[in-house]
Design a protein around this motif. Structure first.
Motif, PDB file in Angstrom:
ATOM      1  N   CYS A   1       0.837  -1.206   0.000  1.00  0.00           N
ATOM      2  CA  CYS A   1       0.000   0.000   0.000  1.00  0.00           C
ATOM      3  C   CYS A   1       0.868   1.251   0.000  1.00  0.00           C
ATOM      4  CB  CYS A   1      -0.903  -0.001   1.230  1.00  0.00           C
ATOM      5  SG  CYS A   1       0.004   0.184   2.780  1.00  0.00           S
ATOM      6  N   ARG A   2       0.185   2.385   0.010  1.00  0.00           N
ATOM      7  CA  ARG A   2       0.831   3.686   0.219  1.00  0.00           C
ATOM      8  C   ARG A   2       0.120   4.313   1.411  1.00  0.00           C
ATOM      9  NH1 ARG A   2       3.518   7.941  -2.893  1.00  0.00           N
ATOM     10  NH2 ARG A   2       3.165   9.852  -1.737  1.00  0.00           N
ATOM     11  N   ILE A   3       0.897   4.760   2.387  1.00  0.00           N
ATOM     12  CA  ILE A   3       0.336   5.372   3.589  1.00  0.00           C
ATOM     13  C   ILE A   3       0.791   6.819   3.645  1.00  0.00           C
ATOM     14  CG2 ILE A   3       0.230   5.303   6.105  1.00  0.00           C
ATOM     15  CD1 ILE A   3       0.857   2.293   5.900  1.00  0.00           C
ATOM     16  N   ASP A   4      -0.164   7.721   3.688  1.00  0.00           N
ATOM     17  CA  ASP A   4       0.121   9.142   3.854  1.00  0.00           C
ATOM     18  C   ASP A   4      -0.342   9.541   5.245  1.00  0.00           C
ATOM     19  OD1 ASP A   4       1.206   9.614   1.298  1.00  0.00           O
ATOM     20  OD2 ASP A   4      -0.804   9.699   0.446  1.00  0.00           O
ATOM     21  N   ALA A   5       0.628   9.802   6.135  1.00  0.00           N
ATOM     22  CA  ALA A   5       0.308  10.171   7.517  1.00  0.00           C
ATOM     23  C   ALA A   5       0.051  11.668   7.600  1.00  0.00           C
ATOM     24  CB  ALA A   5       1.446   9.778   8.435  1.00  0.00           C
ATOM     25  N   SER A   6      -1.117  12.014   8.074  1.00  0.00           N
ATOM     26  CA  SER A   6      -1.460  13.411   8.329  1.00  0.00           C
ATOM     27  C   SER A   6      -2.678  13.431   9.233  1.00  0.00           C
ATOM     28  CB  SER A   6      -1.749  14.173   7.035  1.00  0.00           C
ATOM     29  OG  SER A   6      -2.892  13.653   6.402  1.00  0.00           O
ATOM     30  N   THR A   7      -2.685  14.347  10.160  1.00  0.00           N
ATOM     31  CA  THR A   7      -3.795  14.467  11.089  1.00  0.00           C
ATOM     32  C   THR A   7      -4.825  15.416  10.497  1.00  0.00           C
ATOM     33  OG1 THR A   7      -2.262  14.152  12.906  1.00  0.00           O
ATOM     34  CG2 THR A   7      -4.417  15.027  13.460  1.00  0.00           C
ATOM     35  N   LYS A   8      -6.068  14.945  10.446  1.00  0.00           N
ATOM     36  CA  LYS A   8      -7.140  15.805   9.934  1.00  0.00           C
ATOM     37  C   LYS A   8      -8.468  15.401  10.567  1.00  0.00           C
ATOM     38  CE  LYS A   8      -7.553  12.952   5.825  1.00  0.00           C
ATOM     39  NZ  LYS A   8      -7.454  12.878   4.387  1.00  0.00           N
ATOM     40  N   ARG A   9      -9.373  16.341  10.610  1.00  0.00           N
ATOM     41  CA  ARG A   9     -10.711  16.088  11.146  1.00  0.00           C
ATOM     42  C   ARG A   9     -11.605  15.622  10.008  1.00  0.00           C
ATOM     43  NH1 ARG A   9     -13.545  20.458  14.810  1.00  0.00           N
ATOM     44  NH2 ARG A   9     -11.476  21.244  14.405  1.00  0.00           N
TER      45      ARG A   9
ATOM     46  N   THR B   1      -4.071   8.112   5.763  1.00  0.00           N
ATOM     47  CA  THR B   1      -4.869   7.646   4.640  1.00  0.00           C
ATOM     48  C   THR B   1      -4.076   6.536   3.965  1.00  0.00           C
ATOM     49  OG1 THR B   1      -5.826   9.840   4.328  1.00  0.00           O
ATOM     50  CG2 THR B   1      -5.960   8.307   2.469  1.00  0.00           C
ATOM     51  N   ILE B   2      -4.709   5.371   3.828  1.00  0.00           N
ATOM     52  CA  ILE B   2      -4.055   4.191   3.271  1.00  0.00           C
ATOM     53  C   ILE B   2      -4.678   3.900   1.918  1.00  0.00           C
ATOM     54  CG2 ILE B   2      -3.580   1.743   3.612  1.00  0.00           C
ATOM     55  CD1 ILE B   2      -3.958   2.326   6.657  1.00  0.00           C
ATOM     56  N   LEU B   3      -3.841   3.770   0.898  1.00  0.00           N
ATOM     57  CA  LEU B   3      -4.288   3.491  -0.454  1.00  0.00           C
ATOM     58  C   LEU B   3      -3.784   2.104  -0.846  1.00  0.00           C
ATOM     59  CD1 LEU B   3      -5.891   5.105  -2.557  1.00  0.00           C
ATOM     60  CD2 LEU B   3      -3.714   5.763  -3.565  1.00  0.00           C
ATOM     61  N   ILE B   4      -4.723   1.179  -1.127  1.00  0.00           N
ATOM     62  CA  ILE B   4      -4.392  -0.196  -1.476  1.00  0.00           C
ATOM     63  C   ILE B   4      -4.890  -0.449  -2.893  1.00  0.00           C
ATOM     64  CG2 ILE B   4      -4.628  -2.623  -0.827  1.00  0.00           C
ATOM     65  CD1 ILE B   4      -5.459  -1.564   1.988  1.00  0.00           C
TER      66      ILE B   4
ATOM     67  N   ILE C   1      -6.711  -2.508  11.416  1.00  0.00           N
ATOM     68  CA  ILE C   1      -5.678  -2.127  10.463  1.00  0.00           C
ATOM     69  C   ILE C   1      -4.398  -1.898  11.254  1.00  0.00           C
ATOM     70  CG2 ILE C   1      -5.025  -0.497   8.661  1.00  0.00           C
ATOM     71  CD1 ILE C   1      -7.663  -1.856   8.035  1.00  0.00           C
ATOM     72  N   GLU C   2      -3.311  -2.561  10.844  1.00  0.00           N
ATOM     73  CA  GLU C   2      -2.034  -2.421  11.552  1.00  0.00           C
ATOM     74  C   GLU C   2      -0.931  -2.077  10.558  1.00  0.00           C
ATOM     75  OE1 GLU C   2       0.904  -4.997  14.489  1.00  0.00           O
ATOM     76  OE2 GLU C   2      -0.980  -5.870  13.830  1.00  0.00           O
ATOM     77  N   TRP C   3      -0.080  -1.121  10.939  1.00  0.00           N
ATOM     78  CA  TRP C   3       1.053  -0.747  10.100  1.00  0.00           C
ATOM     79  C   TRP C   3       2.142  -0.141  10.980  1.00  0.00           C
ATOM     80  CZ3 TRP C   3      -2.998   2.415  10.951  1.00  0.00           C
ATOM     81  CH2 TRP C   3      -2.766   3.756  11.201  1.00  0.00           C
ATOM     82  N   SER C   4       3.343  -0.062  10.439  1.00  0.00           N
ATOM     83  CA  SER C   4       4.472   0.592  11.108  1.00  0.00           C
ATOM     84  C   SER C   4       4.894   1.786  10.269  1.00  0.00           C
ATOM     85  CB  SER C   4       5.653  -0.367  11.248  1.00  0.00           C
ATOM     86  OG  SER C   4       5.312  -1.427  12.095  1.00  0.00           O
ATOM     87  N   ASP C   5       5.227   2.878  10.951  1.00  0.00           N
ATOM     88  CA  ASP C   5       5.668   4.062  10.212  1.00  0.00           C
ATOM     89  C   ASP C   5       7.188   4.047  10.045  1.00  0.00           C
ATOM     90  OD1 ASP C   5       6.712   4.911  12.656  1.00  0.00           O
ATOM     91  OD2 ASP C   5       5.082   6.320  13.048  1.00  0.00           O
TER      92      ASP C   5
ATOM     93  N   GLN D   1       7.331   2.953  14.714  1.00  0.00           N
ATOM     94  CA  GLN D   1       6.198   2.900  15.628  1.00  0.00           C
ATOM     95  C   GLN D   1       5.067   2.095  15.000  1.00  0.00           C
ATOM     96  OE1 GLN D   1       5.413   7.071  16.125  1.00  0.00           O
ATOM     97  NE2 GLN D   1       6.772   7.216  17.894  1.00  0.00           N
ATOM     98  N   LYS D   2       4.480   1.189  15.781  1.00  0.00           N
ATOM     99  CA  LYS D   2       3.359   0.386  15.290  1.00  0.00           C
ATOM    100  C   LYS D   2       2.053   1.102  15.605  1.00  0.00           C
ATOM    101  CE  LYS D   2       5.428  -4.096  15.197  1.00  0.00           C
ATOM    102  NZ  LYS D   2       5.148  -5.497  15.210  1.00  0.00           N
ATOM    103  N   HIS D   3       1.128   1.013  14.654  1.00  0.00           N
ATOM    104  CA  HIS D   3      -0.191   1.619  14.812  1.00  0.00           C
ATOM    105  C   HIS D   3      -1.240   0.531  14.616  1.00  0.00           C
ATOM    106  CE1 HIS D   3       1.532   5.686  14.574  1.00  0.00           C
ATOM    107  NE2 HIS D   3       2.355   5.146  13.696  1.00  0.00           N
TER     108      HIS D   3
END
Length: 103
Positions: free
Chosen positions: A32-40, A54-57, A69-73, A77-79
């Motif tokens: 996938c592609r993971i774009d980390a950003s905090t948003k409401r 936001t995860i794009l698969i 959903i689990e991933w590491s940045d 760090q694991k999320h």
């Protein structure tokens, strides 16, 4: 095309236990592609929530709002989150190109 250099693990939610918590199935790993950003964002139920990524698969994948959903940045760090919103991105003919999961 969009590079898919990260991975995400999805565990499907199963039946509820005696405390009302879902049991989870076997993990499935997707590139996938993971774009980390905090948003409401506004969830399907109308409530506001804070999204952290936001995860794009690629293609259409089976994922639900109760799944894990689990991933590491990049910092290691694991999320572990449940999806807040799920969207299917299609081409002009209607063919599914990507599954977008906001967590």
């Amino acid at each position: 095309m969009i590079p898919m250099k990260q991975t995400v693990t999805i565990r499907k939610a199963g039946e509820l236990d005696i405390w009302g918590k879902p049991s989870f199935g076997e993990p499935i790993v997707y590139p996938c592609r993971i774009d980390a950003s905090t948003k409401r964002i506004v969830q399907v139920n109308g409530q506001e929530a804070i999204a952290v990524a936001t995860i794009l698969i690629k293609s259409l994948i089976p994922v639900g709002l109760s799944d894990q959903i689990e991933w590491s940045d990049e910092l290691g760090q694991k999320h572990l989150k449940s999806p807040l919103t799920i969207a299917i991105i299609r081409d002009f003919s209607g063919k599914p190109l990507f599954t977008q999961v906001v967590v």
